[in-house]
Design an enzyme around this catalytic site. Structure first.
Site, PDB file in Angstrom:
ATOM      1  N   LYS A  39       6.362  12.637   1.962  1.00 29.21           N
ATOM      2  CA  LYS A  39       6.922  13.645   1.090  1.00 29.21           C
ATOM      3  C   LYS A  39       7.642  13.032  -0.094  1.00 29.21           C
ATOM      4  O   LYS A  39       7.815  13.663  -1.139  1.00 29.21           O
ATOM      5  CB  LYS A  39       7.936  14.500   1.869  1.00 29.21           C
ATOM      6  CG  LYS A  39       7.372  15.241   3.038  1.00 29.21           C
ATOM      7  CD  LYS A  39       8.534  15.898   3.821  1.00 29.21           C
ATOM      8  CE  LYS A  39       8.053  16.521   5.095  1.00 29.21           C
ATOM      9  NZ  LYS A  39       9.174  16.972   5.932  1.00 29.21           N
ATOM     10  N   GLU A  94       3.835   6.452  -5.119  1.00 25.95           N
ATOM     11  CA  GLU A  94       4.730   6.257  -3.978  1.00 25.95           C
ATOM     12  C   GLU A  94       6.176   6.284  -4.470  1.00 25.95           C
ATOM     13  O   GLU A  94       6.448   5.970  -5.643  1.00 25.95           O
ATOM     14  CB  GLU A  94       4.376   4.906  -3.316  1.00 25.95           C
ATOM     15  CG  GLU A  94       5.208   4.499  -2.132  1.00 25.95           C
ATOM     16  CD  GLU A  94       5.163   5.454  -0.939  1.00 25.95           C
ATOM     17  OE1 GLU A  94       5.491   6.635  -1.132  1.00 25.95           O
ATOM     18  OE2 GLU A  94       4.841   4.997   0.166  1.00 25.95           O
ATOM     19  N   ASP A  98       9.180  -0.672   0.401  1.00 30.88           N
ATOM     20  CA  ASP A  98      10.321  -1.315   1.055  1.00 30.88           C
ATOM     21  C   ASP A  98       9.792  -2.554   1.793  1.00 30.88           C
ATOM     22  O   ASP A  98       9.619  -3.602   1.186  1.00 30.88           O
ATOM     23  CB  ASP A  98      10.954  -0.264   1.975  1.00 30.88           C
ATOM     24  CG  ASP A  98      12.213  -0.724   2.671  1.00 30.88           C
ATOM     25  OD1 ASP A  98      12.859  -1.640   2.174  1.00 30.88           O
ATOM     26  OD2 ASP A  98      12.566  -0.143   3.718  1.00 30.88           O
ATOM     27  N   LYS A 126      12.018  -2.736  -3.217  1.00 35.87           N
ATOM     28  CA  LYS A 126      13.131  -3.554  -2.704  1.00 35.87           C
ATOM     29  C   LYS A 126      12.558  -4.904  -2.286  1.00 35.87           C
ATOM     30  O   LYS A 126      12.171  -5.072  -1.125  1.00 35.87           O
ATOM     31  CB  LYS A 126      13.710  -2.903  -1.446  1.00 35.87           C
ATOM     32  CG  LYS A 126      14.643  -1.754  -1.653  1.00 35.87           C
ATOM     33  CD  LYS A 126      15.206  -1.361  -0.284  1.00 35.87           C
ATOM     34  CE  LYS A 126      15.495   0.097  -0.205  1.00 35.87           C
ATOM     35  NZ  LYS A 126      15.827   0.561   1.161  1.00 35.87           N
ATOM     36  N   VAL A 148      18.533   4.214  -0.467  1.00 33.31           N
ATOM     37  CA  VAL A 148      18.721   5.162  -1.566  1.00 33.31           C
ATOM     38  C   VAL A 148      18.248   6.566  -1.196  1.00 33.31           C
ATOM     39  O   VAL A 148      17.340   6.735  -0.388  1.00 33.31           O
ATOM     40  CB  VAL A 148      18.009   4.691  -2.863  1.00 33.31           C
ATOM     41  CG1 VAL A 148      18.680   3.477  -3.441  1.00 33.31           C
ATOM     42  CG2 VAL A 148      16.539   4.415  -2.620  1.00 33.31           C
ATOM     43  N   ARG A 160      16.759  15.236  -0.966  1.00 28.90           N
ATOM     44  CA  ARG A 160      15.572  15.039  -1.818  1.00 28.90           C
ATOM     45  C   ARG A 160      15.742  15.734  -3.164  1.00 28.90           C
ATOM     46  O   ARG A 160      15.109  15.378  -4.144  1.00 28.90           O
ATOM     47  CB  ARG A 160      14.324  15.615  -1.134  1.00 28.90           C
ATOM     48  CG  ARG A 160      13.900  14.884   0.138  1.00 28.90           C
ATOM     49  CD  ARG A 160      12.495  15.334   0.529  1.00 28.90           C
ATOM     50  NE  ARG A 160      12.145  14.988   1.900  1.00 28.90           N
ATOM     51  CZ  ARG A 160      11.619  13.829   2.275  1.00 28.90           C
ATOM     52  NH1 ARG A 160      11.419  12.877   1.378  1.00 28.90           N
ATOM     53  NH2 ARG A 160      11.308  13.599   3.530  1.00 28.90           N
TER      54      ARG A 160
HETATM   55  P1  IMP Z   1       7.889   0.597   3.990  1.00 29.36           P
HETATM   56  O1  IMP Z   1       6.731   0.789   4.926  1.00 29.36           O
HETATM   57  O2  IMP Z   1       8.993  -0.157   4.671  1.00 29.36           O
HETATM   58  O3  IMP Z   1       7.520  -0.022   2.679  1.00 29.36           O
HETATM   59  O4  IMP Z   1       8.518   2.005   3.764  1.00 29.36           O
HETATM   60  C1  IMP Z   1       8.059   2.906   2.859  1.00 29.36           C
HETATM   61  C2  IMP Z   1       8.645   4.276   3.113  1.00 29.36           C
HETATM   62  O5  IMP Z   1       9.931   4.227   3.754  1.00 29.36           O
HETATM   63  C3  IMP Z   1       8.900   4.955   1.809  1.00 29.36           C
HETATM   64  O6  IMP Z   1       7.778   5.667   1.377  1.00 29.36           O
HETATM   65  C4  IMP Z   1      10.082   5.857   2.106  1.00 29.36           C
HETATM   66  O7  IMP Z   1       9.625   7.087   2.585  1.00 29.36           O
HETATM   67  C5  IMP Z   1      10.836   5.145   3.201  1.00 29.36           C
HETATM   68  N1  IMP Z   1      11.998   4.410   2.649  1.00 29.36           N
HETATM   69  C6  IMP Z   1      12.134   3.080   2.508  1.00 29.36           C
HETATM   70  N2  IMP Z   1      13.314   2.753   1.967  1.00 29.36           N
HETATM   71  C7  IMP Z   1      13.946   3.911   1.727  1.00 29.36           C
HETATM   72  C8  IMP Z   1      15.216   4.247   1.130  1.00 29.36           C
HETATM   73  O8  IMP Z   1      16.027   3.400   0.684  1.00 29.36           O
HETATM   74  N3  IMP Z   1      15.511   5.569   1.062  1.00 29.36           N
HETATM   75  C9  IMP Z   1      14.675   6.546   1.511  1.00 29.36           C
HETATM   76  N4  IMP Z   1      13.477   6.280   2.056  1.00 29.36           N
HETATM   77  C10 IMP Z   1      13.111   4.983   2.168  1.00 29.36           C
END
Ligand code: IMP
Length: 171
Positions: A39, A94, A98, A126, A148, A160
């Site tokens: 979302k 996206e 992260d 990040k 965040v 959101r």
């Molecule tokens: P990844 O698989 O760790 O790269 O995570 C990606 C998903 O985690 C993103 O699409 C977000 O939905 C969620 N996410 C990662 N960091 C944050 C944050 O700081 N705030 C809110 N959602 C996050």
């Protein structure tokens, strides 16, 4: 909990407009399929597409990878594309890369559908938390290792709707 502003609404809008201009120039009139990842990216996507001036279609993809603030490591498609992207130029939108695990999964998954090309626009990245290297073609902002909220991003589904990006300050 009080919320500190990390990136103001004005700064976000200026950057999103720049990204839109860059995307418009890069695709040079070619038709694209914009795929916002639900979302979290819905606000960014809504603003960004209004700055993209090439013919485009939008198809949403729902992914779930998080519980609370920690990656569960397991990515699930909660809602799939409604049309085939075979032979199409796909632009994924996206909210944040992260650890990169979600995007790694999605890029591999999309590749099997034989698109003409796949590019990624992410509002945030990040780098300190990267577990896998993800090529981000259009990046809004690189940020520190903080959780965040706002501008589409949530903490357990809340916040959101904030027009800016913020960080919760524990009291
Ligand atoms: P990844 O698989 O760790 O790269 O995570 C990606 C998903 O985690 C993103 O699409 C977000 O939905 C969620 N996410 C990662 N960091 C944050 C944050 O700081 N705030 C809110 N959602 C996050």
């Amino acid at each position: 909990m009080p919320i500190d502003t990390l990136i103001s609404a004005e700064d976000i809008q200026a950057r999103v407009a720049e990204l839109g201009r860059q995307i418009t120039a890069d695709y040079g009139g070619q038709e694209i399929v914009v795929v916002p990842v639900l979302k979290g990216s819905f606000v960014f996507a809504a603003d960004l597409v209004r700055h993209i001036d090439v013919p485009l279609a939008i198809d949403f993809l729902g992914l779930r990878s998080y519980e609370g603030t920690e990656s569960s490591g397991v990515v699930q498609i909660t809602s799939d594309l409604t049309k085939s992207v075979e032979g199409k130029h796909v632009l994924i939108i996206e909210d944040i890369v992260d650890t990169g695990l979600t995007m790694q999964y999605l890029l591999q998954n999309l590749e099997t559908r034989k698109p003409a090309s796949v590019k990624l626009a992410s509002l945030l990245h990040k780098p300190a938390r990267s577990k896998v290297k993800i090529p981000i073609d259009y990046l809004g902002f690189e940020i520190e290792d903080v959780f965040v909220i706002g501008y589409g991003l949530d903490y357990d589904q809340h916040y959101r709707n904030l027009p800016y990006l913020g960080v919760m300050r524990p009291e």
